[in-house]
Design an enzyme around this catalytic site. Structure first.
Site, PDB file in Angstrom:
ATOM      1  N   GLY A  57      12.134  28.397  15.211  1.00  0.00           N
ATOM      2  CA  GLY A  57      11.166  27.306  15.067  1.00  0.00           C
ATOM      3  C   GLY A  57      10.615  27.158  13.666  1.00  0.00           C
ATOM      4  O   GLY A  57      10.660  26.085  13.072  1.00  0.00           O
ATOM      5  N   LEU A  58      10.099  28.261  13.117  1.00  0.00           N
ATOM      6  CA  LEU A  58       9.485  28.187  11.795  1.00  0.00           C
ATOM      7  C   LEU A  58      10.515  27.942  10.705  1.00  0.00           C
ATOM      8  O   LEU A  58      10.224  27.308   9.697  1.00  0.00           O
ATOM      9  CB  LEU A  58       8.696  29.463  11.499  1.00  0.00           C
ATOM     10  N   HIS A  63      27.837  24.174  19.134  1.00  0.00           N
ATOM     11  CA  HIS A  63      28.473  23.059  19.839  1.00  0.00           C
ATOM     12  C   HIS A  63      29.378  23.574  20.960  1.00  0.00           C
ATOM     13  O   HIS A  63      29.345  23.067  22.080  1.00  0.00           O
ATOM     14  CB  HIS A  63      29.275  22.221  18.853  1.00  0.00           C
ATOM     15  N   GLU A  64      30.136  24.598  20.651  1.00  0.00           N
ATOM     16  CA  GLU A  64      31.080  25.110  21.639  1.00  0.00           C
ATOM     17  C   GLU A  64      30.379  25.805  22.796  1.00  0.00           C
ATOM     18  O   GLU A  64      30.884  25.846  23.904  1.00  0.00           O
ATOM     19  CB  GLU A  64      32.079  26.072  20.973  1.00  0.00           C
ATOM     20  N   LEU A  65      29.201  26.373  22.503  1.00  0.00           N
ATOM     21  CA  LEU A  65      28.455  27.022  23.581  1.00  0.00           C
ATOM     22  C   LEU A  65      27.864  25.991  24.530  1.00  0.00           C
ATOM     23  O   LEU A  65      27.606  26.271  25.695  1.00  0.00           O
ATOM     24  CB  LEU A  65      27.321  27.868  22.995  1.00  0.00           C
ATOM     25  N   ASN A  89       3.850  27.775  17.432  1.00  0.00           N
ATOM     26  CA  ASN A  89       3.871  29.182  17.037  1.00  0.00           C
ATOM     27  C   ASN A  89       2.451  29.752  17.044  1.00  0.00           C
ATOM     28  O   ASN A  89       2.205  30.850  17.559  1.00  0.00           O
ATOM     29  CB  ASN A  89       4.485  29.308  15.638  1.00  0.00           C
ATOM     30  N   ARG A 144      11.717  38.620  13.104  1.00  0.00           N
ATOM     31  CA  ARG A 144      10.667  39.010  14.036  1.00  0.00           C
ATOM     32  C   ARG A 144       9.864  40.159  13.451  1.00  0.00           C
ATOM     33  O   ARG A 144      10.415  41.094  12.891  1.00  0.00           O
ATOM     34  CB  ARG A 144      11.249  39.439  15.375  1.00  0.00           C
TER      35      ARG A 144
END
Lengths: 239, 479
Positions: B430-431, B250-252, B364, B415
Site C-alpha cells: 500500500g505505502l 497477471h498469470e496468477l 495504514n 515490515r
C-alpha cells in the site's frame, strides 16, 4: 427468456465453463464467447439480457467492444476489470458500462450485481403513474419509451443513466445521499472506495449539459450526495 | 532551467583560470628572457646603410679637415649631431681628430677594433648604438668614423609604450577567449554527464547522455557512451523485473478467478458443514486477490503509464472523500478518521492515483492506530523553494515506527520486525503504491514519529502550475 440469457466475453475458456456451471443453478443461461469481435457480434444479436465483458481480450479489447456496442445498443454491460486497475474501472463506467466487477471476483457478488442490473432493466414499476412522463424544467423523461429529451431534443442515455436520472428527477430539489442513489440505481449497498455512482453522475451531467442559467443541473452536496436543481425561474407544476 | 552558475571551484573555472594564468605567465617569461639576453642582432641592411652614411660623412669630414682645418670638420660633425642627434667622432690611428666632444674609452677601443678588422664594428649600449666605420681609399688609411646613434632603453624598446595597451588588450582577449572555449569544451560534456547521472539516480530510467558527446573520440566521449550503455542495461534489467512482476500477477489472476468460481460451485453443492472451511478458503483467496491487485497497481505505476493523464484535482474534496470512506471502514473497529481541511487547493494529476495514494496512507494509519483513537488528516497550503505546495499530513496514534527504518516503510513488502499487521491483513504494498504515485506527481512523501507517539506521514504535492519534471526536462534540452 432473453432476460435470463447472459453473454460472457472472456478469453479464459475454463473460467467460462465453470461460470456456466455456477450460473445455471442460479437460473441463468450463459453463452460464452472468447474474442472481442465475435463478442460484439453476439452482443448485438439481442439474444441476451446482459453482457459480462472482460477488459482484457485478444484482438478487439473490452473497451473497443463496449464503445462499438454502445453506438447501437443499450444492453446492460457488466465490465470485468483487472484488480488494482482503478483507471480501467473508471474508463469502463465512463464509456457506458452499467457496473463493474474486479476480477478475480466473488461469485456471490457477481450474481448479486447481475440480479441488480436485471432488476433495474426489467422493472419500470408497474403502478399507473409510471407511464406518465416526468417533466422537470426542460427535461422530459418518458418511462414508457425509456427516452429522455431536453428542450425537445433526444438525449441517448444508457439504462443505468436513465435510472439515475429517473431517481434524481423524482427527488428534484431535494438532496439524495450517495448511499440511497447506489441502492436505488445500482441495486446494492454503497461500499467505501466505490465511485461508480459518481462516475455515472458525471456522465449524466455531461450528457444533460448545463441548465438555462448556466449552472449544473445535478449539484454535488459535499459529504452528503447529489441534488437535481430546479431552474431558478418560477417553478412550473410539480412532476 | 536556469543554468547553474559556475562555482569558483568548478572544473570550468579552474581550467579557465589555470590556462589563462599559464598563458599570461608565458608572456611574462618571454619578456624576461628578452630583457636578459643580449640583443646582438641588428639587421644587415641597417648596418650597411649606416656604414655608407658614416663613410660618406667621414670622407667629407677628412677632406674639410685637410683643406680648412679642424674647426671645419668640427662644425661638420656638430651639424649632423644637431640635425639627427647622431654624435660623430673622427679618429686617426687611435687619436681623436675631430668631434664636438672627446671620445670616451669605449669609442676609442671600438675604433681600434674597426681598424684592426677592416670593417664596420657595432656595439650596443644601453642608451645608444655605436658604429665604428674604417675609411678606405687614397690617403684615408688609419681614419675611423665612429657614430653614436641614440636609441631607447631596452625595456622601453621592448615594451613600445605607444602600442602597449592595445597589444596587452589583444593578448588578454585572445587568451581569455581561447581559455574560455577550452574550459567549456572540457567541462560541458562533464556537466551533461552529471545531469544525466542525476536524472538516472532520481529514477528517470530514460535518462541518457546522448547528443554530441557520443561522437567525441576522447575520454569524455567514451565515458558518455559507457554511461548510456550502463543506463540501457539498468533499464533493461528493471524493465524485465517489472515485466516479470506484471506477468506473475497477471498469470496468477486467471487461476484465482477460476478458483473463486470453483469455490462458488463448491458452495452450491456442499452441505452446511463445509461452510466454515469454504469461508476460510474464500478469505484466503480474497487476500491473494488483494495482493495481486496491489501488485498490479504498483507495476503499472512503476511503468509510469498513468501519469500522462493530467487533470485539475480538487484536493479538498479528494481528502474529504477519502476521509469519509476510510472513516466508514474504521467504524466497526472503533477507530475513526478526523479530517481538517481549511483551504481549497488544486493540483494537476491523475485523480484515481492520488486517491489511491491517500487511501493507502490513511488506511495504514487506521490499521495501526490504537482503539478509540482518531487518525488525523490535515490539508494545508505551504510555500517552499519559491513554489507553492499542498501538504497533507496523516497522523495516527499507534506504536510508530523505529527511527532506523522510517525511510524503509515505503518499500514494497517492508515490515517492521515486531509488526503484528500480518494477522489483520494488509498486503505490504500500500505505502509503496502511495510513494510511487506521489513521486509521479512531482511530490514527496516522508514519515516521522510524532511527538506523543504515533506515525506522521507527510505528503507534499506541487500546486497547479508548470510541473517540476517538465522544468528539468527543458533544462537538459537547453544545456
Amino acid at each position: 427468456m432473453v432476460r435470463r440469457r447472459i453473454l460472457l466475453v472472456d478469453d479464459d475458456v475454463e473460467l467460462c465453463e465453470l461460470l456456466a456451471d455456477y450460473l445455471s443453478p442460479e437460473g441463468f443461461e450463459l453463452e460464452s464467447v472468447h474474442d472481442g469481435a465475435h463478442g460484439l457480434e453476439r452482443a448485438l444479436s439481442q439474444d441476451h439480457g446482459l453482457v459480462l465483458l472482460d477488459v482484457m481480450l485478444p484482438g478487439l479489447s473490452g473497451f473497443e467492444v463496449l464503445r462499438k456496442l454502445r453506438e447501437q445498443s443499450r444492453i446492460p454491460v457488466l465490465m470485468l476489470t483487472a484488480r488494482g486497475d482503478d483507471v480501467d474501472r473508471i474508463v469502463g463506467l465512463e464509456m457506458g458500462a452499467d457496473d463493474y466487477l474486479a476480477k478475480p471476483f466473488n461469485t456471490r457478488e457477481m450474481v448479486a450485481r447481475i440480479r441488480a442490473i436485471l432488476r433495474r432493466v426489467e422493472g419500470p414499476s408497474p403502478d399507473a403513474s409510471a407511464s406518465a412522463p416526468v417533466v422537470v424544467d426542460d427535461v422530459v423523461l418518458d418511462r414508457s419509451t425509456l427516452r429522455v429529451s431536453r428542450a425537445g431534443e433526444h438525449i441517448p442515455l444508457t439504462s443505468v443513466e436513465f435510472s439515475l436520472l429517473e431517481v434524481l428527477l423524482g427527488t428534484a430539489g431535494q438532496v439524495i445521499s450517495r448511499e440511497d442513489l447506489c441502492l436505488k440505481v445500482l441495486g446494492r449497498e454503497l461500499s467505501p472506495y466505490d465511485r461508480s455512482v459518481d462516475v455515472h453522475v458525471s456522465n449524466l451531467r455531461r450528457k444533460l449539459g448545463k441548465s438555462s442559467d448556466d449552472t449544473e443541473r445535478i449539484r454535488t452536496v459535499r459529504g452528503v450526495g447529489y441534488q437535481y436543481a430546479r431552474s431558478s425561474r418560477p417553478a412550473e407544476e410539480d412532476a | 532551467m536556469r543554468r547553474p552558475r559556475p562555482h569558483l571551484r568548478s572544473l570550468f573555472v579552474r581550467i579557465f583560470l589555470f590556462f589563462w594564468l599559464a598563458m599570461t605567465l608565458i608572456g611574462a617569461a618571454f619578456a624576461v628572457i628578452h630583457l636578459s639576453s643580449r640583443p646582438a642582432w641588428v639587421h644587415k641592411r641597417k648596418l650597411e646603410f649606416i656604414t655608407v652614411a658614416l663613410r660618406t660623412h667621414g670622407v667629407e669630414a677628412v677632406s674639410r679637415l685637410r683643406q680648412q682645418g679642424p674647426g671645419a670638420a668640427h662644425d661638420w660633425n656638430r651639424a649632423l649631431e644637431k640635425r639627427l642627434d647622431v654624435r660623430v667622432h673622427l679618429l686617426h690611428r687611435g687619436a681623436s681628430r675631430a668631434g664636438p666632444r672627446r671620445p670616451n674609452q669605449s669609442v676609442v677601443a671600438l675604433a681600434a677594433q674597426a681598424l684592426r678588422e677592416g670593417k664596420t664594428v657595432l656595439r650596443v649600449f644601453s642608451t645608444h648604438e655605436c658604429y665604428a666605420v674604417p675609411l678606405s681609399g687614397q690617403g684615408l688609411d688609419g681614419w675611423v668614423v665612429v657614430g653614436e646613434l641614440p636609441h631607447r632603453p631596452r625595456l622601453m624598446r621592448y615594451l613600445q609604450p605607444e602600442t602597449l595597451p592595445l597589444r596587452m588588450l589583444v593578448v588578454f582577449l585572445v587568451s581569455g577567449l581561447i581559455c574560455y572555449l577550452l574550459a567549456r569544451y572540457i567541462s560541458k560534456p562533464i556537466r551533461r554527464l552529471q545531469l544525466a547521472t542525476r536524472k538516472l539516480a532520481q529514477g528517470n530510467l530514460d535518462a541518457r547522455v546522448g547528443g554530441a558527446i557520443l561522437r567525441r573520440r576522447d575520454e569524455t566521449g567514451e565515458l558518455g557512451r559507457e554511461f548510456d550503455q550502463m543506463a540501457d542495461r539498468i533499464q533493461a534489467l528493471l524493465d524485465a523485473q517489472g515485466r516479470l512482476l506484471r506477468d506473475i500477477s497477471h498469470e496468477l489472476r486467471s487461476p484465482l478467478a477460476r478458483l473463486s468460481v470453483a469455490l462458488g460451485l463448491a458452495r452450491q453443492k456442499a452441505g452446511a458443514e463445509a461452510g466454515a472451511s469454504l469461508d476460510r478458503i474464500e478469505k484466503e483467496a480474497e487476500r491473494l486477490n488483494e495482493l495481486i491487485g496491489h501488485l498490479t497497481t504498483l507495476t503499472r505505476l512503476e511503468s509510469g503509464a498513468d501519469v500522462v493523464e493530467r487533470e485539475p484535482i480538487d484536493l479538498k474534496a479528494l481528502v474529504e472523500e477519502v476521509g469519509q470512506d476510510t472513516s466508514f471502514e474504521g467504524i466497526p473497529r472503533d477507530r475513526g478518521v478526523e479530517v481538517d481541511v481549511s483551504t481549497p487547493l488544486t493540483v494537476h494529476g491523475n485523480q484515481e492515483l492520488l486517491r489511491r495514494a491517500l487511501e493507502n496512507i490513511v488506511r495504514n494509519g487506521l490499521h495501526y492506530t490504537a482503539a478509540s483513537t482518531q487518525v488525523e488528516v490535515r490539508l494545508e497550503g505551504i510555500e517552499s523553494d519559491g513554489r507553492r505546495w499542498a501538504r497533507i499530513t496523516v497522523r495516527d496514534h499507534g506504536p510508530g515506527v523505529p527511527e532506523a527504518v522510517l525511510g524503509d516503510i515505503f518499500r514494497p513488502f517492508f515490515r517492521v520486525a515486531d509488526d503484528r499487521g500480518r494477522r489483520s491483513g494488509g498486503s505490504g504494498i500500500g505505502l509503496a503504491i502511495s510513494h510511487r504515485a506521489v513521486l509521479l506527481h512531482g511530490g514527496s512523501l516522508s514519515a516521522e514519529n510524532a511527538e506523543g507517539g504515533g506515525l506522521r506521514v507527510v505528503v507534499e504535492l506541487p500546486l497547479a502550475g508548470p510541473t517540476h519534471a517538465e522544468n528539468v526536462h527543458d533544462g537538459v534540452e537547453s544545456t
